[in-house]
Scaffold this active site. Sequence first.
Site, PDB file in Angstrom:
ATOM      1  N   LYS A  59       0.836  -1.208   0.000  1.00 55.77           N
ATOM      2  CA  LYS A  59       0.000   0.000   0.000  1.00 55.77           C
ATOM      3  C   LYS A  59       0.873   1.261   0.000  1.00 55.77           C
ATOM      4  O   LYS A  59       0.622   2.191  -0.766  1.00 55.77           O
ATOM      5  CB  LYS A  59      -0.878  -0.016   1.259  1.00 55.77           C
ATOM      6  CG  LYS A  59      -2.057   0.918   1.206  1.00 55.77           C
ATOM      7  CD  LYS A  59      -2.850   0.880   2.513  1.00 55.77           C
ATOM      8  CE  LYS A  59      -3.394  -0.492   2.827  1.00 55.77           C
ATOM      9  NZ  LYS A  59      -4.223  -0.498   4.061  1.00 55.77           N
ATOM     10  N   LYS A 102       3.215  -3.791  10.711  1.00 51.10           N
ATOM     11  CA  LYS A 102       1.919  -3.897  11.383  1.00 51.10           C
ATOM     12  C   LYS A 102       2.169  -4.497  12.750  1.00 51.10           C
ATOM     13  O   LYS A 102       3.168  -5.199  12.969  1.00 51.10           O
ATOM     14  CB  LYS A 102       1.004  -4.839  10.585  1.00 51.10           C
ATOM     15  CG  LYS A 102      -0.453  -4.671  10.875  1.00 51.10           C
ATOM     16  CD  LYS A 102      -1.081  -3.586  10.009  1.00 51.10           C
ATOM     17  CE  LYS A 102      -2.549  -3.409  10.300  1.00 51.10           C
ATOM     18  NZ  LYS A 102      -3.157  -2.412   9.430  1.00 51.10           N
ATOM     19  N   THR A 148     -10.080   6.997   5.834  1.00 61.11           N
ATOM     20  CA  THR A 148     -10.125   5.770   5.035  1.00 61.11           C
ATOM     21  C   THR A 148     -11.459   5.657   4.303  1.00 61.11           C
ATOM     22  O   THR A 148     -11.506   5.319   3.111  1.00 61.11           O
ATOM     23  CB  THR A 148      -9.876   4.548   5.935  1.00 61.11           C
ATOM     24  OG1 THR A 148      -8.618   4.741   6.588  1.00 61.11           O
ATOM     25  CG2 THR A 148      -9.827   3.266   5.136  1.00 61.11           C
ATOM     26  N   ASN A 154     -14.912   2.547  12.415  1.00 61.50           N
ATOM     27  CA  ASN A 154     -14.395   3.797  11.846  1.00 61.50           C
ATOM     28  C   ASN A 154     -14.476   3.829  10.326  1.00 61.50           C
ATOM     29  O   ASN A 154     -14.895   4.817   9.736  1.00 61.50           O
ATOM     30  CB  ASN A 154     -12.948   3.990  12.295  1.00 61.50           C
ATOM     31  CG  ASN A 154     -12.880   4.281  13.774  1.00 61.50           C
ATOM     32  OD1 ASN A 154     -13.556   5.182  14.259  1.00 61.50           O
ATOM     33  ND2 ASN A 154     -12.099   3.505  14.516  1.00 61.50           N
TER      34      ASN A 154
HETATM   35  N1  NAD Z   1      -8.980   2.688  10.559  1.00 57.71           N
HETATM   36  C1  NAD Z   1      -8.396   2.888   9.395  1.00 57.71           C
HETATM   37  O1  NAD Z   1      -8.101   3.998   9.023  1.00 57.71           O
HETATM   38  C2  NAD Z   1      -8.117   1.744   8.478  1.00 57.71           C
HETATM   39  C3  NAD Z   1      -7.332   1.975   7.356  1.00 57.71           C
HETATM   40  C4  NAD Z   1      -7.161   0.953   6.428  1.00 57.71           C
HETATM   41  C5  NAD Z   1      -7.743  -0.267   6.652  1.00 57.71           C
HETATM   42  N2  NAD Z   1      -8.466  -0.478   7.785  1.00 57.71           N
HETATM   43  C6  NAD Z   1      -9.065  -1.785   7.963  1.00 57.71           C
HETATM   44  O2  NAD Z   1     -10.477  -1.650   8.021  1.00 57.71           O
HETATM   45  C7  NAD Z   1     -11.014  -2.660   8.875  1.00 57.71           C
HETATM   46  C8  NAD Z   1     -11.870  -2.016   9.951  1.00 57.71           C
HETATM   47  O3  NAD Z   1     -11.073  -1.106  10.685  1.00 57.71           O
HETATM   48  P1  NAD Z   1     -11.747  -0.025  11.646  1.00 57.71           P
HETATM   49  O4  NAD Z   1     -10.679   0.935  11.958  1.00 57.71           O
HETATM   50  O5  NAD Z   1     -13.026   0.456  11.071  1.00 57.71           O
HETATM   51  O6  NAD Z   1     -12.034  -0.916  12.920  1.00 57.71           O
HETATM   52  P2  NAD Z   1     -13.091  -0.641  14.097  1.00 57.71           P
HETATM   53  O7  NAD Z   1     -12.610  -1.419  15.232  1.00 57.71           O
HETATM   54  O8  NAD Z   1     -13.369   0.806  14.246  1.00 57.71           O
HETATM   55  O9  NAD Z   1     -14.436  -1.291  13.512  1.00 57.71           O
HETATM   56  C9  NAD Z   1     -14.544  -2.640  13.173  1.00 57.71           C
HETATM   57  C10 NAD Z   1     -16.012  -2.947  12.977  1.00 57.71           C
HETATM   58  O10 NAD Z   1     -16.138  -4.281  12.503  1.00 57.71           O
HETATM   59  C11 NAD Z   1     -17.104  -4.950  13.313  1.00 57.71           C
HETATM   60  N3  NAD Z   1     -16.854  -6.378  13.251  1.00 57.71           N
HETATM   61  C12 NAD Z   1     -15.910  -7.116  13.876  1.00 57.71           C
HETATM   62  N4  NAD Z   1     -16.037  -8.400  13.538  1.00 57.71           N
HETATM   63  C13 NAD Z   1     -17.072  -8.463  12.664  1.00 57.71           C
HETATM   64  C14 NAD Z   1     -17.676  -9.501  11.940  1.00 57.71           C
HETATM   65  N5  NAD Z   1     -17.247 -10.757  12.024  1.00 57.71           N
HETATM   66  N6  NAD Z   1     -18.731  -9.202  11.129  1.00 57.71           N
HETATM   67  C15 NAD Z   1     -19.179  -7.953  11.012  1.00 57.71           C
HETATM   68  N7  NAD Z   1     -18.627  -6.903  11.663  1.00 57.71           N
HETATM   69  C16 NAD Z   1     -17.588  -7.176  12.470  1.00 57.71           C
HETATM   70  C17 NAD Z   1     -16.972  -4.334  14.682  1.00 57.71           C
HETATM   71  O11 NAD Z   1     -18.108  -4.573  15.488  1.00 57.71           O
HETATM   72  C18 NAD Z   1     -16.833  -2.868  14.280  1.00 57.71           C
HETATM   73  O12 NAD Z   1     -18.094  -2.324  13.962  1.00 57.71           O
HETATM   74  C19 NAD Z   1      -9.815  -3.449   9.361  1.00 57.71           C
HETATM   75  O13 NAD Z   1      -9.588  -4.507   8.452  1.00 57.71           O
HETATM   76  C20 NAD Z   1      -8.681  -2.473   9.250  1.00 57.71           C
HETATM   77  O14 NAD Z   1      -7.437  -3.099   9.108  1.00 57.71           O
HETATM   78  C21 NAD Z   1      -8.656   0.500   8.707  1.00 57.71           C
END
Ligand code: NAD
Length: 369
Positions: A68, A80, A150, A181
């Site tokens: 990325k 990571k 994101t 998020n």
């Molecule tokens: N935060 C960022 O800026 C960012 C950037 C790039 C990628 N990501 C990726 O995005 C994904 C989510 O990150 P985030 O920051 O939103 O995390 P977060 O912890 O804010 O939210 C995760 C969400 O997923 C839900 N969840 C967990 N297990 C689940 C399941 N089995 N089925 C359905 N929902 C489920 C949780 O309840 C929560 O609502 C991750 O893979 C992370 O690596 C995040």
Amino acid sequence: MSTQYVDNFADDIGPIKILHIYKPKSQLRGIVVVDNLAMGPAAIGGCRMAPDVSTREVFRLARAMTLKNAVNGLPYGGGKSAIVGDPKSDLKETWMREFARAIRDLKEYIPGPDMGTDEQCMAWVHEEAGRAVGLPYSKGGLPLDELGATGFGVAVASDAASEWMQLPLENARVVIQGFGNVGRAAATCLLERGVHVIAVNDSDGGLHNPDGLNIPELFRWVQTRNLNRATHLGEPMERDRVLEIESDIFVPAARPDVFTEANQHLLKTRLVLEGANIPITHEAARVLHDRGIMVIPDIIANSGGVICAAAEYEGKTEDQAFDAIRKSVYRNTTALLKRVRERKQYPHDAALQMAREVLSKKMGLYAST
Ligand SMILES: NC(=O)c1ccc[n+]([C@@H]2O[C@H](COP(=O)([O-])OP(=O)(O)OC[C@H]3O[C@@H](n4cnc5c(N)ncnc54)[C@H](O)[C@@H]3O)[C@@H](O)[C@H]2O)c1
């Protein structure tokens, strides 16, 4: 001495370092993988907190960060980390602080927020380790989750894909897995483009409304209550039933390996924007492509977060960060779709090749897929 873990994953890119941390008193279990440092002297990548996270998962996520950062031309390597534990635990602050102290001297890794961690966690890390990105405003940061960096990038990817695929966003039906998020910000930014978000879920359950969910109201609801108890907004359903709802756009924004070859047939959509990291295995993504479903891979679709983190680290403003996200995600999504069409490549292969072309030059290797 065994180098078992490195040997499990080693290839022409990395990983160059794997660290396991254990603190007997608090039962902290931490994992750090620094995959590759060709793009810059330090690796930027999130710190995840989840009860079932493994070294293999952290390695795969670190590799995604290497690719990325390379495909976005960011001067940072890929890394990571993870804390094995429940993000709702009372020990969260203790674990974050202990983890940060343990990596204080691992200067080639700069942590950011990820699943299960947030700006507050990064503030604790910064206090203990002296570095972190995705900090709150009060610590001079650009809080990438609060800003929805994101999710904003995911929506920019939809702009480029919609033009390329002639898929109008106005009235498009969107399903989002994960209402954290990324999922919430993606929902908000996609709503601005006229879509209907017809179903979302989180770890506890799902909610469906074929006419479109009231996302701002749902957002207020989940501050204090369970998502699938919002029966005034939609029909509650089993968590994973949401994955089967027909849509025009599907946004995975939660876990890795949600779709594999075994269950990809459940997905009925036209376009997938990978908000989560590694949500679809490469094998499943190929089958989806053959079924006519276009997948915009994680290293392109969800790069808004790390672009914002890099901007913060370099002292740039919020406007500069969002401008960089808009330009980079749009350019890469368009370039990817062009390759897919003209070279008849699978999207994940095309994205990998785009990243490897940049990385190989930096590493002095020949580009290969
Ligand atoms: N935060 C960022 O800026 C960012 C950037 C790039 C990628 N990501 C990726 O995005 C994904 C989510 O990150 P985030 O920051 O939103 O995390 P977060 O912890 O804010 O939210 C995760 C969400 O997923 C839900 N969840 C967990 N297990 C689940 C399941 N089995 N089925 C359905 N929902 C489920 C949780 O309840 C929560 O609502 C991750 O893979 C992370 O690596 C995040």
